[in-house]
Design an enzyme around this catalytic site. Sequence first.
Site, PDB file in Angstrom:
ATOM      1  N   GLY A 285       0.851  -1.179   0.000  1.00 34.19           N
ATOM      2  CA  GLY A 285       0.000   0.000   0.000  1.00 34.19           C
ATOM      3  C   GLY A 285       0.888   1.230   0.000  1.00 34.19           C
ATOM      4  O   GLY A 285       2.109   1.113   0.167  1.00 34.19           O
TER       5      GLY A 285
ATOM      6  N   MET B  18       2.283   5.033   1.348  1.00 33.42           N
ATOM      7  CA  MET B  18       2.690   5.493   2.681  1.00 33.42           C
ATOM      8  C   MET B  18       1.444   5.950   3.445  1.00 33.42           C
ATOM      9  O   MET B  18       0.541   6.548   2.870  1.00 33.42           O
ATOM     10  CB  MET B  18       3.682   6.648   2.548  1.00 33.42           C
ATOM     11  CG  MET B  18       4.963   6.220   1.875  1.00 33.42           C
ATOM     12  SD  MET B  18       6.057   7.608   1.535  1.00 33.42           S
ATOM     13  CE  MET B  18       6.973   7.651   3.043  1.00 33.42           C
TER      14      MET B  18
ATOM     15  N   THR C  37       2.173  -1.013   8.652  1.00 29.24           N
ATOM     16  CA  THR C  37       2.854  -1.484   9.860  1.00 29.24           C
ATOM     17  C   THR C  37       1.840  -1.863  10.935  1.00 29.24           C
ATOM     18  O   THR C  37       2.001  -2.876  11.618  1.00 29.24           O
ATOM     19  CB  THR C  37       3.828  -0.404  10.372  1.00 29.24           C
ATOM     20  OG1 THR C  37       4.784  -0.137   9.336  1.00 29.24           O
ATOM     21  CG2 THR C  37       4.563  -0.863  11.620  1.00 29.24           C
TER      22      THR C  37
ATOM     23  N   ASP D 209       8.584  -6.065   7.865  1.00 27.39           N
ATOM     24  CA  ASP D 209       8.114  -4.697   7.636  1.00 27.39           C
ATOM     25  C   ASP D 209       9.031  -4.009   6.627  1.00 27.39           C
ATOM     26  O   ASP D 209      10.209  -4.343   6.513  1.00 27.39           O
ATOM     27  CB  ASP D 209       8.123  -3.925   8.966  1.00 27.39           C
ATOM     28  CG  ASP D 209       7.271  -2.669   8.910  1.00 27.39           C
ATOM     29  OD1 ASP D 209       6.283  -2.649   8.152  1.00 27.39           O
ATOM     30  OD2 ASP D 209       7.582  -1.707   9.636  1.00 27.39           O
ATOM     31  N   GLU D 210       8.493  -3.047   5.890  1.00 24.64           N
ATOM     32  CA  GLU D 210       9.271  -2.262   4.919  1.00 24.64           C
ATOM     33  C   GLU D 210      10.092  -3.177   4.011  1.00 24.64           C
ATOM     34  O   GLU D 210      11.279  -2.936   3.757  1.00 24.64           O
ATOM     35  CB  GLU D 210      10.198  -1.270   5.649  1.00 24.64           C
ATOM     36  CG  GLU D 210       9.488  -0.311   6.594  1.00 24.64           C
ATOM     37  CD  GLU D 210       8.713   0.803   5.897  1.00 24.64           C
ATOM     38  OE1 GLU D 210       8.661   0.824   4.654  1.00 24.64           O
ATOM     39  OE2 GLU D 210       8.137   1.639   6.615  1.00 24.64           O
TER      40      GLU D 210
ATOM     41  N   GLN E 286      10.267  -3.530   1.004  1.00 28.54           N
ATOM     42  CA  GLN E 286      10.812  -2.962  -0.240  1.00 28.54           C
ATOM     43  C   GLN E 286      12.272  -2.554  -0.106  1.00 28.54           C
ATOM     44  O   GLN E 286      12.963  -2.408  -1.102  1.00 28.54           O
ATOM     45  CB  GLN E 286       9.965  -1.762  -0.696  1.00 28.54           C
ATOM     46  CG  GLN E 286      10.193  -0.459   0.060  1.00 28.54           C
ATOM     47  CD  GLN E 286       9.403  -0.364   1.358  1.00 28.54           C
ATOM     48  OE1 GLN E 286       8.680  -1.289   1.716  1.00 28.54           O
ATOM     49  NE2 GLN E 286       9.533   0.740   2.062  1.00 28.54           N
TER      50      GLN E 286
ATOM     51  N   CYS F 244      -6.778   9.033  -1.023  1.00 28.27           N
ATOM     52  CA  CYS F 244      -5.942  10.182  -1.392  1.00 28.27           C
ATOM     53  C   CYS F 244      -5.936  11.172  -0.221  1.00 28.27           C
ATOM     54  O   CYS F 244      -6.972  11.443   0.371  1.00 28.27           O
ATOM     55  CB  CYS F 244      -6.521  10.831  -2.642  1.00 28.27           C
ATOM     56  SG  CYS F 244      -5.695  12.342  -3.165  1.00 28.27           S
TER      57      CYS F 244
ATOM     58  N   CYS G 230     -10.697  14.617  -1.178  1.00 25.15           N
ATOM     59  CA  CYS G 230     -10.639  13.626  -2.259  1.00 25.15           C
ATOM     60  C   CYS G 230     -10.833  12.232  -1.672  1.00 25.15           C
ATOM     61  O   CYS G 230     -10.182  11.868  -0.702  1.00 25.15           O
ATOM     62  CB  CYS G 230      -9.298  13.695  -2.996  1.00 25.15           C
ATOM     63  SG  CYS G 230      -9.226  12.523  -4.378  1.00 25.15           S
TER      64      CYS G 230
ATOM     65  N   CYS H  11      -4.056  10.146  -5.170  1.00 27.70           N
ATOM     66  CA  CYS H  11      -4.650   9.358  -6.243  1.00 27.70           C
ATOM     67  C   CYS H  11      -3.934   9.684  -7.555  1.00 27.70           C
ATOM     68  O   CYS H  11      -3.175  10.652  -7.647  1.00 27.70           O
ATOM     69  CB  CYS H  11      -6.143   9.658  -6.348  1.00 27.70           C
ATOM     70  SG  CYS H  11      -6.499  11.347  -6.890  1.00 27.70           S
TER      71      CYS H  11
HETATM   72 ZN   LIG Z   1      -6.995  12.691  -5.097  1.00 26.80          ZN
END
Ligand SMILES: [Zn+2]
Length: 195
Positions: free
Chosen positions: A9, A11, A16, A80-81, A83, A138, A143, A177
């Site tokens: 997902g 940030m 976490t 965790d993390e 990536q 977003c 939004c 978004c």
């Molecule tokens: Zn947006």
Amino acid sequence: MANLHFHYGVMGAAKTANLLITAFSLNQTGKHVEIIKPQCDNRFSDNEIVSRIGLRMPALSLQNLDDYMPKPETQFILIDEIQFFSTQDIDKLVEIINYSKVIIMGYGLMTDSNEHLFHASQRLVEVGAKLHLIESNCQIDGCMNLATHNARFDKNGRIITNGPQIAVGSEQYISVCRMHFEKFKSGVILNQIEK
Ligand SMILES: [Zn+2]
């Protein structure tokens, strides 16, 4: 059940917190869980995982997974993390699940603020990890679109889309978004965005 999972997902999507809640409920049912995080992520603590909503748990902090082997009793490994690990580290995880009954759940970002996949995330997709999108909205006021991008801004509110790969810490990042990402890319400044 799949034995390799990638919960991804943007940030601020509570990845976490999701990891910690999963660890908590596994512990409660007597499962043996190991929690790992990359050493570069020490924004809150060196040997703990801390979520923005205040949950925390001890974690093994590792630079890479070269010498890592789970304890014999371990049933679940939560990372965790993820990536921030390397392609080789993901291959090491695959090796582990190929020769044990351990279930591995990685949590992290799919893409960086330049709209590119992280190497580890790409490798997770390539090796067939089961993908779970952790959805969030977003962060632009008003939004309600799905947040799809980690937008990075300079101090003047201009988007940066060719900077170094995402750093830890969220001060200059906003999850947005696709529509808002495109607006910022077309030159709109962060504090001039129409609501
Ligand atoms: Zn947006």
